[in-house]
Design a protein around this motif. Structure first.
Motif, short mmCIF file in Angstrom:
data_model
loop_
_atom_site.label_atom_id
_atom_site.label_comp_id
_atom_site.label_asym_id
_atom_site.label_seq_id
_atom_site.Cartn_x
_atom_site.Cartn_y
_atom_site.Cartn_z
N THR A 103 0.59 -0.70 -0.37
CA THR A 103 0.28 -0.79 0.17
C THR A 103 0.82 1.66 -0.36
OG1 THR A 103 0.61 0.31 2.48
CG2 THR A 103 -1.95 -1.56 1.31
N ILE A 104 0.56 1.96 -0.57
CA ILE A 104 0.94 3.44 -0.77
C ILE A 104 0.39 4.77 -0.74
CG2 ILE A 104 2.61 5.03 -2.54
CD1 ILE A 104 3.25 2.65 -3.90
N GLY A 158 -5.46 -4.28 -7.88
CA GLY A 158 -5.40 -2.64 -7.00
C GLY A 158 -5.90 -1.93 -7.08
N ASP A 159 -5.58 -1.02 -6.36
CA ASP A 159 -7.25 -0.12 -6.84
C ASP A 159 -6.53 1.86 -6.35
OD1 ASP A 159 -7.27 0.69 -3.95
OD2 ASP A 159 -8.03 -1.17 -4.08
N VAL A 160 -6.33 3.04 -7.24
CA VAL A 160 -5.57 4.28 -6.63
C VAL A 160 -7.03 4.76 -6.51
CG1 VAL A 160 -5.06 5.99 -8.01
CG2 VAL A 160 -4.18 3.71 -8.64
N SER A 161 -6.95 5.64 -5.13
CA SER A 161 -7.65 6.49 -4.71
C SER A 161 -7.55 8.30 -4.31
CB SER A 161 -8.58 5.90 -3.91
OG SER A 161 -8.12 6.04 -2.62
N SER A 219 4.20 -2.45 2.77
CA SER A 219 5.14 -3.83 2.18
C SER A 219 4.87 -5.05 2.96
CB SER A 219 6.17 -4.07 1.38
OG SER A 219 6.09 -3.42 0.07
N THR A 220 4.16 -6.15 2.95
CA THR A 220 4.11 -7.31 3.28
C THR A 220 4.93 -8.26 2.39
OG1 THR A 220 1.82 -8.00 2.34
CG2 THR A 220 1.86 -7.36 4.62
N ALA A 230 -1.84 -2.61 -3.77
CA ALA A 230 -2.09 -3.71 -4.68
C ALA A 230 -1.92 -5.29 -4.28
CB ALA A 230 -0.90 -2.98 -5.27
N GLN A 231 -1.85 -6.15 -4.27
CA GLN A 231 -1.62 -7.74 -3.94
C GLN A 231 -1.09 -8.30 -5.16
OE1 GLN A 231 -5.34 -9.18 -2.74
NE2 GLN A 231 -4.31 -8.73 -0.72
#
Length: 258
Positions: free
Chosen positions: A81-82, A253-256, A130-131, A219-220
């Motif tokens: 996640t960013i 993933g997604d962007v918001s 990050s995982t 993102a995964q």
């Protein structure tokens, strides 16, 4: 698995914070990164994924230390996640910090969360989580997470990925994991061919998708992308996917905006 490390969710982990002050971006290396990932070159702004590259050496130092409880060899990057709080000039001066946030049980082993923060003038301008998964036997394997059924985003483009994408990204990013470089070294780790870096796949998707100056990205990484290969980029309403043959999902993933 290293005989000296016994991964477990309740293991002790390093509380060290590694800090790199006065960081300046190598513009030639940045341009190489932009080219291999599909970002426009010459803009005075860092791509949303580039600070991960800047922090990667510190993260590797933490995860390769004796006090890190998971074996570095075989660690799988499972998600990132960013949050970018504002545009980051490529010519700016930054302070970078990396730390291990904690460990958690996973149905396939133990997952570590690594946090990276970038500051400019004392303010956090970029941060990520990050995982990384260390696979091992678990006493009580948890059920796979149940996800709501969502209509997949429509296909936007088909990308043919060259065999050398892993080597080109490794040269630009510094991530030279052998599973990404050559078929022979990838086979040592159970892959039939070299696989694309997870961070290259999400960067390529974001280059196509676009991101506002202030944004949140999730993102995964679900399945490896074999090189060479052909993948389908799909996107709609802030969501994106990278799919392979028979609609196998590689990245979601997604962007918001934030």
């Amino acid at each position: 698995m290293s005989p000296f490390k016994r991964p477990a969710p309740d293991a002790q982990f390093p509380r060290t914070r590694l800090v790199l002050p006065g960081l300046r971006v190598d513009l030639a290396r940045l341009a190489a990164y932009e080219r291999v990932c599909g970002f426009p070159t010459g803009d005075d702004a860092l791509p949303p994924t580039y600070p991960h590259v800047l922090g990667f050496p510190l993260a590797m130092r933490l995860m390769s230390g004796r006090d890190f409880p998971l074996p570095l060899l075989g660690l799988v990057h499972t998600s990132i996640t960013i949050t970018r709080h504002r545009a980051m000039p490529a010519t700016g001066a930054y302070e970078l910090m990396v730390r291990v946030e904690g460990l958690a049980p996973h149905r396939r082993g133990t997952e570590a969360t690594v946090v990276t923060e970038v500051r400019e003038g004392g303010d956090v301008v970029w941060e990520s989580r990050s995982t990384y998964l260390a696979r091992h036997r678990t006493r009580r394997p948890a059920e796979a997470p149940r996800e709501g059924v969502r209509k997949p985003p429509p296909a936007v483009a088909e990308w043919r990925l060259a065999e050398d994408v892993g080597r080109r990204y490794a040269a630009a990013s510094g991530d030279r994991n052998p599973i990404h470089l050559h078929p022979l070294t990838a086979r040592l780790f159970g892959f039939p061919r070299a696989i694309a870096h997870g961070m290259w796949t999400v960067a390529r998707c974001l280059a196509a998708h676009g991101t506002p100056d202030s944004c949140h990205v999730r993102a995964q990484f679900r399945a490896p992308v074999l090189l060479p290969g052909t993948v389908t980029y799909a996107a709609e309403d802030g969501r994106f996917e990278l799919r392979g043959r028979e609609d196998r999902i590689h990245v979601t993933g997604d962007v918001s905006p934030t």
